[in-house]
Structures are given as structure tokens and as C-alpha cells.
Design a protein around this motif. Sequence first.
Motif, short mmCIF file in Angstrom:
data_model
loop_
_atom_site.label_atom_id
_atom_site.label_comp_id
_atom_site.label_asym_id
_atom_site.label_seq_id
_atom_site.Cartn_x
_atom_site.Cartn_y
_atom_site.Cartn_z
N ARG A 107 0.84 -1.20 0.00
CA ARG A 107 0.00 0.00 0.00
C ARG A 107 0.87 1.25 0.00
O ARG A 107 1.91 1.29 0.65
CB ARG A 107 -0.91 0.01 1.23
N LEU A 108 0.42 2.26 -0.74
CA LEU A 108 1.09 3.55 -0.70
C LEU A 108 0.70 4.28 0.58
O LEU A 108 -0.43 4.15 1.05
CB LEU A 108 0.68 4.41 -1.90
N VAL A 109 1.62 5.03 1.12
CA VAL A 109 1.33 5.85 2.28
C VAL A 109 1.46 7.32 1.87
O VAL A 109 1.96 7.64 0.78
CB VAL A 109 2.28 5.55 3.46
N PHE A 110 1.03 8.20 2.74
CA PHE A 110 1.04 9.63 2.45
C PHE A 110 2.43 10.13 2.07
O PHE A 110 2.59 10.93 1.14
CB PHE A 110 0.51 10.40 3.67
N PHE A 111 3.46 9.62 2.78
CA PHE A 111 4.81 10.07 2.52
C PHE A 111 5.29 9.66 1.12
O PHE A 111 6.13 10.34 0.52
CB PHE A 111 5.76 9.52 3.59
N ASP A 112 4.80 8.54 0.60
CA ASP A 112 5.14 8.12 -0.76
C ASP A 112 4.67 9.16 -1.77
O ASP A 112 5.36 9.46 -2.75
CB ASP A 112 4.52 6.76 -1.09
N LEU A 113 3.47 9.69 -1.56
CA LEU A 113 2.91 10.69 -2.46
C LEU A 113 3.70 11.99 -2.39
O LEU A 113 3.98 12.62 -3.43
CB LEU A 113 1.43 10.93 -2.13
N ILE A 114 4.05 12.41 -1.18
CA ILE A 114 4.85 13.62 -1.01
C ILE A 114 6.22 13.46 -1.68
O ILE A 114 6.73 14.36 -2.36
CB ILE A 114 5.03 13.97 0.48
N ALA A 115 6.82 12.28 -1.49
CA ALA A 115 8.12 11.99 -2.11
C ALA A 115 8.02 12.05 -3.63
O ALA A 115 8.91 12.58 -4.31
CB ALA A 115 8.61 10.61 -1.66
N ALA A 116 6.94 11.50 -4.18
CA ALA A 116 6.75 11.49 -5.63
C ALA A 116 6.59 12.92 -6.17
O ALA A 116 7.16 13.27 -7.20
CB ALA A 116 5.53 10.65 -5.99
N ILE A 117 5.80 13.73 -5.48
CA ILE A 117 5.59 15.11 -5.91
C ILE A 117 6.92 15.87 -5.92
O ILE A 117 7.26 16.56 -6.90
CB ILE A 117 4.57 15.82 -4.99
N SER A 118 7.69 15.73 -4.84
CA SER A 118 8.97 16.41 -4.75
C SER A 118 9.95 15.89 -5.80
O SER A 118 10.60 16.68 -6.51
CB SER A 118 9.56 16.22 -3.35
N GLY A 119 10.03 14.56 -5.93
CA GLY A 119 10.98 13.95 -6.86
C GLY A 119 10.69 14.28 -8.30
O GLY A 119 11.59 14.69 -9.06
N TYR A 120 9.45 14.13 -8.72
CA TYR A 120 9.12 14.35 -10.13
C TYR A 120 9.02 15.83 -10.48
O TYR A 120 9.19 16.20 -11.64
CB TYR A 120 7.86 13.58 -10.50
N PHE A 121 8.79 16.68 -9.49
CA PHE A 121 8.91 18.12 -9.74
C PHE A 121 10.38 18.46 -10.01
O PHE A 121 10.69 19.30 -10.86
CB PHE A 121 8.38 18.93 -8.55
N GLY A 122 11.28 17.76 -9.29
CA GLY A 122 12.70 17.93 -9.56
C GLY A 122 13.06 17.50 -10.97
O GLY A 122 13.85 18.16 -11.67
N VAL A 123 12.49 16.39 -11.44
CA VAL A 123 12.70 15.94 -12.81
C VAL A 123 12.23 17.00 -13.80
O VAL A 123 12.90 17.29 -14.80
CB VAL A 123 11.97 14.60 -13.07
N LEU A 124 11.08 17.59 -13.53
CA LEU A 124 10.51 18.62 -14.41
C LEU A 124 11.43 19.85 -14.47
O LEU A 124 11.62 20.43 -15.54
CB LEU A 124 9.12 19.02 -13.90
N ILE A 125 11.99 20.22 -13.32
CA ILE A 125 12.93 21.35 -13.30
C ILE A 125 14.15 21.05 -14.16
O ILE A 125 14.60 21.90 -14.96
CB ILE A 125 13.36 21.65 -11.85
#
Length: 296
Positions: free
Chosen positions: A122-140
Motif C-alpha cells: 500500500r502507498l502511504v502519504f509520505f510516498d505521495l509527497i516523495a513522488a511530488i517532490s521527486g518528479y517536480f525535480g525531474v521537471l525542473i
Amino acid sequence: MTNQTKAMALGFMAVFFWSTVATAFSLSLSQQSPAQLLLIASAASLVFLVSLILYKKQFSELTHHVLSSWKTSLIFGAINPFVYYLVVLEAYKLLPAQEAQAINYTWAIMLSFMAVPILKQRLVFFDLIAAISGYFGVLIIATNGRPFSLEFGNAYGVFLALVSTIIWASYWLLNTRDKRPNLIGLTLNFTFAFPLILIYWWLTEDSIQWSSKGLLCGLYIGLFEMGLTFVLWNNALKLTSKATKVANLIFLAPILSIFWLSQFTDETLKLSTLVGLACILIGLGIQNIAKVRKQN
């Protein structure tokens, strides 16, 4: 030295060598194609792994697993090193090495999402936060510091770098079900992958050019990216009393990698890469903290 000290020392050595790989990729790919580099590196790694098997007197065990698990070895070898490294090396060919290596570190975030259908986790809340931060970094990184413009410097290169994270995460998830001993399994993967790499290289290369610089870089990658580091990291995990302490060393790799690239290649470090990498590392840090809390 205590076992924990030895574990940290071995872990740091593995991370140190891993941090030099992006530089070796960059230098080598300026001399040869991804297929030729993979051929040289996989041959070097295979020789090292078989030599280690002979040193450990495990050759009879290796031959036993050749017969009993050849299908598994062929499938795993086709995924890694064959397909994975062809994709990731092509990404390094198209993108600046600083960008490709930073994006590649999002594989751990991808792992948590792919574990949902494959391992029923199961995904947890921190997984979603990590994904947002990580993939925003990819976008940058992909937009050279203009994430909201959606204007990519090399969209196909970024796509391949992200695909490589899917392949790598898939490999490690499937690896959780692999019953073969670690060293035996890795050696067999390279054994069965090498003919595939050789055939692909032969069919796709129009002109073959060998250079001493490309050859040396390929040998270095085969030894330190695919061979020796596995032994160092595996021994570190065996010796440590707490795996998270060793695992946290991996956060040093991208930082060291950026330093080596700035010293030994012609790449000029971009502020967008540093900012994007910081976002990715923050995401990985959040994910790692969540795992530690879950274990405790």
C-alpha cells in the motif's frame, strides 16, 4: 574495527565507485555507441564475476543453477543488464550526464508505486509527497529551470531516463522472488545476457571503432558499476547491524557524481540540475524517513 565500522567503510567504497559511473558514461559515450559500451562493460563484469565464483569455489553450484534455473536467468539477464543498460546509456547519450544521473535516482520513488500491483503493498502519504517532490525535480531538470513552461530540452532523452527507472524498479521487485543465491544469480544473468548483447551489437553497428579511452572506460564501468560494487555493497549489508545506516550512504552518490562531472568532463553544471537534484533527494529522504518509522 567493529563489524558496523567495516560495513560503513565497504558501503562508502561502493557508493564512491557508483558516484564515478556517470563521468565514465559521459567520457565513454563520446567515443562509442551505447551498444559497444555495453558489450565491453558486460564482458568485463562477466569475467570478474566468474573469477569471483572460481575464487569462492562455487563453480559446481553455478553449473547446477544453469540447468535448474536457465529460464529465470534468461529473463532476468534480458531485463538487466541487456535492456536496462541499453536504455539508460541511450539516455546518457542524448542528455547531459548531470541530468541523466539525477533523473535516474528517482527509481526508488518509482519502486514504491510499482510495488502496489506487483507486491500488493500500500502507498502511504509520505510516498505521495516523495513522488511530488521527486518528479517536480525531474521537471525542473528537463525544462532547464522553467518547469511551468513545459518546454523540454530533450524530451526523448528524459523519456528514456524515466523508462530506465521503471525497468530498474521492475527488476528489483521481481528480484524479491528470485530463489537463487545473490552472486550466483547475478553471474548467471550476465552469462545469459552476454549473447543477447553480442547479437544486438553485431546487428546494429554499421561501423565499429575502438578507442583506448572508450575501452578503458568500458572496462571501468564493467568492474565498478556492474561487478565489484555488488560485492562491496552486499558484504556491507551482511556486516551491518542496521541496514538503514548503510542504505543512507546512497544519498552521497549523486552529490559526489556532480562533483566528478564538474572536474573530469566538459559539462558546465546547471543551476536547474542542482535545484532539481535537491528536490529529488528531498523526496528520497522523505520516503526513507517513512520507511524507518514503519520499521520501528
